[in-house]
Design an enzyme around this catalytic site. Structure first.
Site, mmCIF file in Angstrom:
data_model
loop_
_atom_site.group_PDB
_atom_site.id
_atom_site.type_symbol
_atom_site.label_atom_id
_atom_site.label_comp_id
_atom_site.label_asym_id
_atom_site.label_seq_id
_atom_site.Cartn_x
_atom_site.Cartn_y
_atom_site.Cartn_z
ATOM 1 N N GLN B 237 0.827 -1.206 0.000
ATOM 2 C CA GLN B 237 0.000 0.000 0.000
ATOM 3 C C GLN B 237 0.867 1.264 0.000
ATOM 4 O OE1 GLN B 237 -3.275 -2.073 2.853
ATOM 5 N NE2 GLN B 237 -3.689 0.095 2.519
ATOM 6 N N ARG B 384 -9.527 -0.335 7.113
ATOM 7 C CA ARG B 384 -10.490 0.572 6.496
ATOM 8 C C ARG B 384 -10.868 1.732 7.423
ATOM 9 N NH1 ARG B 384 -14.488 -1.182 1.831
ATOM 10 N NH2 ARG B 384 -14.942 0.867 1.055
ATOM 11 N N CYS B 385 -9.842 2.353 7.983
ATOM 12 C CA CYS B 385 -10.084 3.554 8.775
ATOM 13 C C CYS B 385 -8.763 4.274 8.884
ATOM 14 C CB CYS B 385 -10.584 3.214 10.175
ATOM 15 S SG CYS B 385 -9.359 2.394 11.196
ATOM 16 N N GLU B 760 -13.249 5.342 4.048
ATOM 17 C CA GLU B 760 -13.257 4.658 5.332
ATOM 18 C C GLU B 760 -14.392 5.088 6.243
ATOM 19 O OE1 GLU B 760 -8.574 3.768 5.178
ATOM 20 O OE2 GLU B 760 -9.158 5.632 6.140
#
Lengths: 284, 808
Positions: B237, B384-385, B760
């Site tokens: 990522q 996902r945050c 997110e």
């Protein structure tokens, strides 16, 4: 997630398959749809040296209904069970149960024979077969024999099938009356937290016959003869259903796992069974 | 007038710029199975690596016998810590300032830990050889409960640093203690609590889970011994950071390392970390001189690469009798597993947990976080945050509900009473953040009106009556959530990872015929960057998004950036894109003025062209300008049309949203049924509404998974109980409800296009909404709080403990 090494065999007939199994003995496993065996092999919990794949044995793929009896070949997939209108007419509970097994992709591969022969208490078909009073045909080196589904299951993964036998076909009478397969699961694809198969026939307001079997609530499927008998004797009133459910619950022996503690499963099983009885009665 | 209003609109529409629901350009290849993922990479003579892993959670490794594995034909080598030690690669630094074993160095600290790396001619031989490596263990007592970490009889996990009193984040009070991180005013908060009319207290546990992307982690390393260049493809990522780390670790000069992130099949934070598999594939390629591939399987992914959450948040919230919040106190016990491998900006060992005052004007607050070692896998990534923002949002949104119960007040009204008002922005929070913009009351009222909130409460009250009268066995829960996120890390002055400031970048090249190539420092894992960044640029430079190619992920070509996670791509790289576009436009203005024979200031920008002020028939389109930039000698202007921007954001962005979940809960089976889910998101300027909607659907579904069943659970011996997808809950379409999406639009005042990021939000806001619905269903029967995940048996247990099964 890679299996150990094995030799792959693809016999073309039942005698050829039986002969292969006799020859290879303990080192061989018969594979049907593979949806239990292959994951176990990928985890290397099973490392058979030989796999005998039955997919080329054409006579194992069949559904026939005649003379009040249904005969299903062991290699018939769940998708084929669902698709057969003839079978649906003769025993609608089979489609209802099959639709609750895993997901469409699995059902295109998973077979009725593999599902009943493996002896996995999580599988849905064994309890259904007990409910239907099915007979399993086993072919071995000494020829064919028949074992009733209610006598077949001994413990988790232990059945009356001899190591050198292959389960080739399943026979059971056509159904009349009401039916239901109720299953609680965490999500699509999961085994049952609790599931119940119920067949009932009605004569006027009274219950003429009843058959109840439960899934994944003990180390084998649980055929509930006494509970079934109680419904016939006492009818479908609230108290009778309650005591039939209580009787069935006396037979189960669930274990703690990720689906929850045994105490929860007992509670959920009673709810599921009551729902199944009510649904079957409403359809009878 | 040369251009009618309509034709301006038509030209604007043709650009497919900001606000267009443009179809994703990536999907053509993904939907046809033509993506190129790490495991699709096949190189000549490529070898395969596979790990021998520990079945024990805590044990000494007495010996490793690789002889039988080495005898298997096709096995090239088996690496152990002893082989890596001369290279000083048996341990590696983590992103959190700790270090982690690459291969077991004397002991193992979690089940699934890497012990040896088998290199073979194919992956089947490698798997067989793994089975042949014999490891002799001496089992040690296991620590799984972080609250027992500092008891006198607790086993010491990290013997390598047992005597170090100072860690990367300050003092350590025990060998199993990693750090204590404090924010806010402790004394003032304690004084508010002691004098408050009402104080509500609760322990809020956000359980351990895992991002579980569809594609697992993997890498292919290829060392070219002739030119000394290492190429590393992987599920990264943050490819640029990986290159820098690889250079620092291996000693290979950074220009001789090329890191490529090909297509990535979902990341959700799992692919931020640096894993032993990456290091081993590199070493193996250096040792063998051949390319080496490592790809983990699903069980390895769930049990060894980075987990998320595992925060025990003890909360106290103080308020006046009429519900005005006066103070918030939080002590978090953070279970980090065996190594502190959290992915957070360096100065924030608990990420942005200090956003835990949420959407509320809370004058006084205090937060302390204790990081603890246990015999579990390392990680602690932002699934996902933004960093620990979902934990913070869950904490405050549960505490608000707990306070509402204590005050006997409606939880929607309590929220509205305490929201930061529109006129208070920019708002300085008690824990040190400057919220950029918001209009919470408007969003909240819109949400409540959309779902018919007061009617729902009436129905719920009736349901409780019916339940008590024996008419139903299903209760109804209304889950409310108003969340505020902090995303877009972040300003270089306070945000870095391993010393690298968290800016991001964009480089634009306009081709002579008026199409363009833009390269960014980020990397899409499914977010649709190739679609949305082209839209930002289309609006900035007047070239259709269809004529703009977006490239990311190859460190040899892309400008340096910190990557994609924490909803930072739009806030940071999106800003860099807009700023680079503006540089293009500034140069284009000079060229246009020259071509039109007027002064620079006499022309103005209009959609896709510069127009002479007062003479609209005289104009030059960007396409014409691009051509001219390559074929005309313009005095004082260099040929070509390119720009680069490195954007250091002045602040974070603060997206927010108002979610409502309505559920029916069967008290006997514990089965919950989501009958309505309404999600209003305010992410500032909306770039592509269709992609936003897709992001919201995906994030809500992951939130549903977490709230209703998804967990990484261990037994008391540290055995992972949820290591396959049979037990680790991933919802299918069957379990996923219909979502209603809505929005308000409050632009960020400091972002060049006002965008805040959205990927997110639905996970951050969704988890409390689902959980609050379950809790709310039982509020009438005396429940204050019950922990996630709310799977069937835990819901049943809650009902059972409340005595709701007495008659059944």
């Amino acid at each position: 997630m890679i299996t150990g090494n094995f030799e792959y065999h693809q016999p073309g007939s039942i005698p050829e398959a039986v002969a292969l199994l006799s020859k290879l003995g303990d080192d061989a496993r018969v594979i049907a749809g593979g949806h239990s065996l292959i994951p176990t092999m990928k985890l290397r919990l099973a490392m058979p040296e030989h796999l005998i794949d039955l997919q080329a044995v054409k006579e194992l793929k069949k559904i026939s209904v005649s003379g009040g009896e249904i005969c299903i070949g062991a290699m018939t997939t769940q998708a084929e069970l669902i698709a057969s209108d003839e079978l649906h007419k003769a025993a609608p509970i089979v489609r209802e149960t099959s639709l609750q097994i895993a997901d469409p992709q699995v059902r295109y591969m998973g077979t009725i024979g593999g599902n009943v022969a493996n002896g996995d208490p999580g599988n849905d078909m064994p309890a259904l077969m007990q409910c239907l009073n099915a007979n399993f045909t086993l072919s071995g080196p000494d020829g064919e024999r028949t074992v009733n589904a209610r006598e077949f299951y001994e413990a988790a993964y232990f059945t009356a099938r001899d190591d050198l036998e292959i389960l080739t076909e399943i026979r059971f009478p056509t159904c009349t009356g009401g039916y239901a397969y109720e299953k609680q699961k965490r999500k699509i694809g999961d085994y049952a937290t609790a599931a119940a198969a119920v067949l009932l026939t009605k004569s006027g307001d009274s219950c003429e016959s009843a058959s109840i079997a439960l899934t994944n609530l003990a180390d084998t499927p649980v055929y509930c003869e006494e509970a079934s008998q109680q419904l016939v004797s006492n009818g479908l009133g609230d108290d009778s259903v309650k005591s039939a459910v209580a009787s069935a619950m006396g037979q189960i022996d669930p274990v703690d796992d990720n689906r929850g503690p045994a105490e929860f499963k007992r509670h959920a099983a009673a709810i599921i069974l009551r729902k199944a009885i009510q649904q079957a009665w409403a359809r009878a | 007038m040369s251009a009618t209003a309509e034709s301006v609109q038509e030209r604007r529409a043709a650009l497919k710029g900001l606000g267009t629901s443009r179809k994703r350009v990536e999907d053509a290849r993904f939907t046809q199975g033509k993506g190129n993922y790490v495991d699709d990479i096949k190189l000549p003579d490529m070898l395969f690596g596979d790990f021998v892993r520990s079945q024990h959670a805590h044990a000494r490794v007495k010996s490793i016998d690789t002889s039988a594995a080495m005898e298997l034909p096709g096995v090239i080598a088996v690496l152990t810590a002893k082989d890596l030690e001369p290279l000083n690669l048996h341990w590696m630094p983590t992103l959190a300032g700790d270090k982690q074993m690459v291969l077991a160095d004397g002991k193992v600290l979690f089940q699934g830990q890497e012990i040896a790396f088998v290199i073979a001619e194919d992956r089947y031989i490698a798997a067989d050889a793994v089975d042949l490596v014999k490891v002799e263990f001496e089992e040690l007592p296991v620590l799984v409960d972080p609250f027992k970490a500092e008891l006198p009889d607790a086993p010491i996990l990290r013997e390598d640093i047992a005597d170090e009193k100072e860690g990367a984040h300050g003092a350590r009070r025990h060998p199993n203690h990693i750090f204590t991180w404090e924010q806010g005013d402790k004394a003032a908060t304690e004084s508010v609590l002691s004098e408050a009319d009402v104080v509500a207290e609760e322990m809020v546990y956000y359980h351990r889970t895992h991002p579980c992307p569809m594609e697992t982690c993997g890498s292919v390393a290829s060392m070219d011994k002739v030119n000394g260049k290492l190429t590393l493809w992987g599920t990264f990522q943050a490819p640029h950071v990986v290159r820098t780390v690889a250079s620092l670790l291996s000693g290979i000069a950074e220009h001789n390392i090329r890191v490529v992130s090909p297509d990535i099949g979902g990341g959700f934070g799992n692919k931020v970390g640096v894993y032993p598999g990456y290091v081993c594939s590199i070493v193996a390629s250096i040792v063998t001189g051949k390319p080496v591939k490592w790809v983990e399987d699903r069980m390895e992914n769930l049990s060894a690469t980075a987990f998320a959450r595992d925060y025990w948040m003890q909360g106290k919230i103080a308020a006046t009798k009429d519900g005005k919040i006066t103070g918030l106190w939080c002590h978090t016990t953070a279970d980090h597993g065996a190594f502190d491998a959290c992915a957070d900006p360096t100065k924030y060992p608990a990420g942005f947990m200090s956003i835990c005052t949420g959407s509320y004007d809370i004058p006084t607050a205090y937060l302390a976080v204790d990081g603890i070692y246990t015999n579990k896998a390392p990680g602690g990534v932002a699934y996902r945050c933004s960093f620990r923002v979902t934990e913070a949002a869950y904490f405050i949104e549960r505490m608000i509900e707990v306070l509402a119960i204590k005050l006997n007040m409606d939880a929607a009204e309590l929220r509205a009473k305490n929201f930061i008002r529109k006129d208070q922005f920019p708002y300085q929070s008690a824990l040190g953040w400057e919220y950029d913009s918001g209009d919470y009351h408007t969003a909240w009222e819109k949400a409540l009106e959309s779902v018919g909130y007061s009617k729902l409460r009436e129905e719920q009250a009736q349901r409780v009556e019916d339940f008590k009268a024996g008419k139903t066995r299903k209760l109804m829960g209304i889950g409310l959530c108003h969340f505020t996120e902090i995303v877009g890390a972040g300003p270089v002055k306070n945000c870095d990872i391993l010393g690298m400031g968290m800016f991001d970048s964009c480089e634009i090249r306009i081709h002579p015929t008026g199409s363009a190539l833009a390269r960014l420092g980020t990397i899409s894992q499914g977010q649709g960057h190739a679609t949305t960044f082209a839209q930002i640029l289309a609006t900035e430079i007047g070239i259709s998004a269809d004529d703009i190619t977006i490239e990311e992920g190859d460190t040899d070509t892309a400008p340096y950036g910190l990557g994609t996670y924490g909803s930072r791509s739009t806030p940071v790289a999106g800003a860099a894109t807009a700023m680079a576009g503006r540089k293009i436009r500034a140069k284009a203005q000079m060229i246009a003025a020259y071509l039109l024979e007027v002064h620079d200031n006499d022309i103005e920008w209009e959609v896709d062209r510069f127009v002479v002020k007062g003479a609209p028939e005289k104009f030059k389109t960007m396409k014409e300008i691009a051509y001219a930039s390559y074929n005309q000698a313009i005095p004082g202007v260099e040929p070509g049309l390119e720009a680069v921007s490195y954007y250091d954001p002045p602040n974070m962005t603060y997206p927010f949203g108002a979610y409502v979940c309505v559920m029916d809960v069967d008290v006997d089976t514990g089965v919950s049924d989501i009958r309505q889910f309404y999600a209003l998101d305010d992410c500032g300027t909306r770039i592509n509404p269709m992609i936003i909607e897709g992001q919201v659907h995906g994030g809500l579904t992951e939130a549903l998974a977490i709230a209703l069943g998804q967990e990484i659970a261990y037994d008391e011996l540290g055995n992972i109980k949820t290591g396959t997808l049979m037990d680790f809950f991933i919802p299918t379409s069957w379990e996923t409800p219909n979502y209603e999406t809505d929005f308000t639009e409050t632009p960020s005042p400091h972002h060049p296009i006002g965008a805040k990021g959205v990927g997110e939000s639905p996970n951050v806001g969704g988890v409390p909404a689902f959980s609050n619905a379950i809790n709310d269903a039982f509020r009438a029967f005396g429940l204050t709080h019950t922990h996630m995940p709310h799977d069937h048996w835990r819901i049943w247990k809650t009902a059972n403990e409340l005595g709701l099964h007495a008659d059944s």
